[in-house]
Each structure stands twice: as structure tokens, then as C-alpha cells.
Design an enzyme around this catalytic site. Structure first.
Site, PDB file in Angstrom:
ATOM      1  N   GLU A 149       7.433  -0.954   5.148  1.00 49.06           N
ATOM      2  CA  GLU A 149       6.123  -1.209   4.549  1.00 49.06           C
ATOM      3  C   GLU A 149       6.136  -2.585   3.892  1.00 49.06           C
ATOM      4  OE1 GLU A 149       3.705   2.490   3.645  1.00 49.06           O
ATOM      5  OE2 GLU A 149       4.976   2.157   1.913  1.00 49.06           O
ATOM      6  N   HIS A 153       8.910   3.595  -2.680  1.00 48.14           N
ATOM      7  CA  HIS A 153       7.625   2.970  -2.351  1.00 48.14           C
ATOM      8  C   HIS A 153       7.472   1.696  -3.176  1.00 48.14           C
ATOM      9  CE1 HIS A 153       3.372   2.218  -1.966  1.00 48.14           C
ATOM     10  NE2 HIS A 153       3.403   2.984  -0.884  1.00 48.14           N
TER      11      HIS A 153
HETATM   12  P1  PGA Z   1      -2.336   1.562   2.637  1.00 49.51           P
HETATM   13  O1  PGA Z   1      -1.033   2.115   1.863  1.00 49.51           O
HETATM   14  O2  PGA Z   1      -2.409   2.302   3.942  1.00 49.51           O
HETATM   15  O3  PGA Z   1      -3.480   1.866   1.706  1.00 49.51           O
HETATM   16  O4  PGA Z   1      -2.109   0.095   2.837  1.00 49.51           O
HETATM   17  C1  PGA Z   1       0.127   2.416   2.559  1.00 49.51           C
HETATM   18  C2  PGA Z   1       1.200   2.805   1.586  1.00 49.51           C
HETATM   19  O5  PGA Z   1       1.239   2.245   0.478  1.00 49.51           O
HETATM   20  O6  PGA Z   1       2.015   3.684   1.866  1.00 49.51           O
END
Ligand code: PGA
Length: 256
Positions: A176, A99
């Protein structure tokens, strides 16, 4: 309605142990009903100390449980680390690794992430491998270079150590973009489609024959999900802030 999506609910450090227990006492049945009604997969990812209680509360419901990270070591003198073996014993089905908050705030490298992937596969936990570029990297046209650098060590470790196809059933990647996490911004459709096409091409060369699933994460809410879900070949969503509240989860799921 799009079928068979995965919704990974990444609670980050958003709920304490007692918040988590309270949330489940209020929403366990609601979540089960939503899962049954839609047929989608739900993966709840609370923080480490809550995992065991969450597993017990959701036993035999079909709701999956995920950890938010694991150690890149198997066992030993690594203060503060949690091993893949322990996560398996507690009952985790999934584990988020790589992440951007782990990479950028805590300095995890792509090699660390690759070692975690290997240990998770060996322990029959499905890694959810997060990749994505920062805003500056995007501006500099480095997106694909960055994602390659994040994925290459994983593909090498998986290949070199020959974990075996029986252990690696599916490769789950969460795209992401760092600039989308917690900002309210999401990529436009053309950009997202380009990323998905690139990932498909990457895996067709580096892991031919392996089943892959691409999730999207970053500012998913009941509005943004409508747009993002139109991208091709997106199998689900990693939801951060919006996943803390059941009504919002329900809105997200039902608005697709
Ligand atoms: P968010 O986070 O939906 O608050 O943008 C997503 C993530 O970090 O997995």
C-alpha cells in the site's frame, strides 16, 4: 475474470456500530451472492466494537472477518489495547497490521508490527501485513529500503521464535504505497510489477518455501482496479473508502 482473488474491505473508522448493523441488514445477502457468484474471498474489517455482531451475522457464510489492528502485547496493563487472543475468541480470521495510518498517525514501529504478527500467527489469525513507501521516500529512491525495513523485523521474529510452519500457512502482504491511499493515484503497471518482483525475490531469500500472497491497496475503485489488476501476481485488493458502499464493491469486483 481473474479467479480466487481476496478483497479486504477496510472500513477504517468509516462506520459506527449502528451504521455497520444497518449496512449488514441491507447488504448481507448481496455480499453472499457476490461471493458465491465470483468465488472470490471477502474479508470484512469493521471497527473493534462491531466485530462480534458482524461475526454472528455472517456465521457459516464463508465471508471472513478481520480486525484492523491488534496489540503487540499478549495480556496485561495496556489501556486501550485489544489482544490477538480476544480477536480469536470473538471469531476473527484475519487482522490488518502495519497499516500506514497506524504507522504514521499513531507512531507504530516495524518492531511493534513484527510482535503483532507473531501473536497473530500463534493465535491462528492470519495477519495482513501492510507495507509501503511515502511520496518523499519514493522520490528519493528509497522504496525498497523502506519496505525491507518494514519486513525485516517480521522475518526475524518469525524465524527466531520458530513459530512453526504449521502456524504460518501463508504470508499475506498488502503493498500500500502511502501516496496512493485516499488520493485517487495508483502506481503505474511498470512500477507495480517492479515492486511485486522485488517482493517475490525478498521472500524467496528470507522465507524460502513459504507461500506468500501479495495484495495491493490504495485508491482502489471501479476504474483504478482495472489497471492495477493487470499487474502480475496480485492476489487481491485492500479497499478503503470504496468498500463502504456495497454497489461500489460490486462494481469493483465485476470490473476485473
Ligand atoms: P483507500 O484506502 O482505498 O481509501 O485509498 C486503502 C487503505 O488504506 O487500506
Amino acid at each position: 475474470m481473474v479467479e480466487n482473488l481476496s478483497f479486504v474491505l477496510n472500513w477504517k473508522m468509516g462506520k459506527s456500530y449502528s451504521d455497520t448493523i444497518f449496512w449488514l441488514s441491507e447488504n448481507r445477502l448481496n455480499l453472499l451472492n457476490l461471493a458465491r457468484k465470483t468465488g472470490h474471498e471477502f474479508v470484512l474489517c469493521p471497527s473493534f466494537e462491531s466485530l462480534e455482531s458482524v461475526v454472528k451475522t455472517l456465521e457459516e457464510t464463508g465471508i471472513k472477518i478481520g480486525a484492523q489492528d491488534c496489540s503487540s502485547y499478549n495480556l496485561g496493563a495496556y489501556t486501550g489495547e485489544v489482544s490477538a487472543v480476544s480477536l480469536k475468541e470473538v471469531g476473527c480470521d484475519y487482522c490488518i497490521i502495519g497499516h500506514s495510518e497506524r504507522r504514521h498517525i499513531f507512531g507504530q514501529t516495524s518492531l511493534d508490527v513484527a510482535k503483532k504478527a507473531k501473536l497473530l500467527f500463534e493465535n491462528n489469525i492470519m495477519p495482513i501485513i501492510c507495507v509501503g513507501e511515502t511520496e518523499d521516500e519514493k522520490k528519493d529512491g528509497l522504496t525498497f529500503e523502506v519496505i525491507s525495513q518494514q519486513l525485516d523485523p517480521i522475518m526475524e521474529i518469525i524465524a527466531i521464535d520458530k513459530i512453526g510452519k504449521d502456524k504460518i500457512k501463508t504470508l499475506v502482504i498488502a503493498y500500500e504505497p502511502v501516496w496512493a491511499i485516499g488520493t485517487g493515484n495508483v502506481p503505474d503497471l511498470a512500477y507495480l510489477n517492479k515492486i511485486v518482483t522485488w517482493l517475490e525475490a525478498y521472500f524467496s531469500v528470507s522465507a524460502p518455501g513459504l507461500k506468500t500472497k501479495i495484495l495491493y491497496g490504495g485508491s482502489i475503485d471501479p476504474e483504478t482496479v482495472k489497471r492495477v489488476s493487470q499487474a502480475r501476481a496480485i492476489s487481491g485488493f485492500l479497499v478503503g473508502r470504496a468498500s463502504l458502499d456495497f454497489q461500489t464493491i460490486e462494481k469493483i469486483v465485476l470490473s476485473i
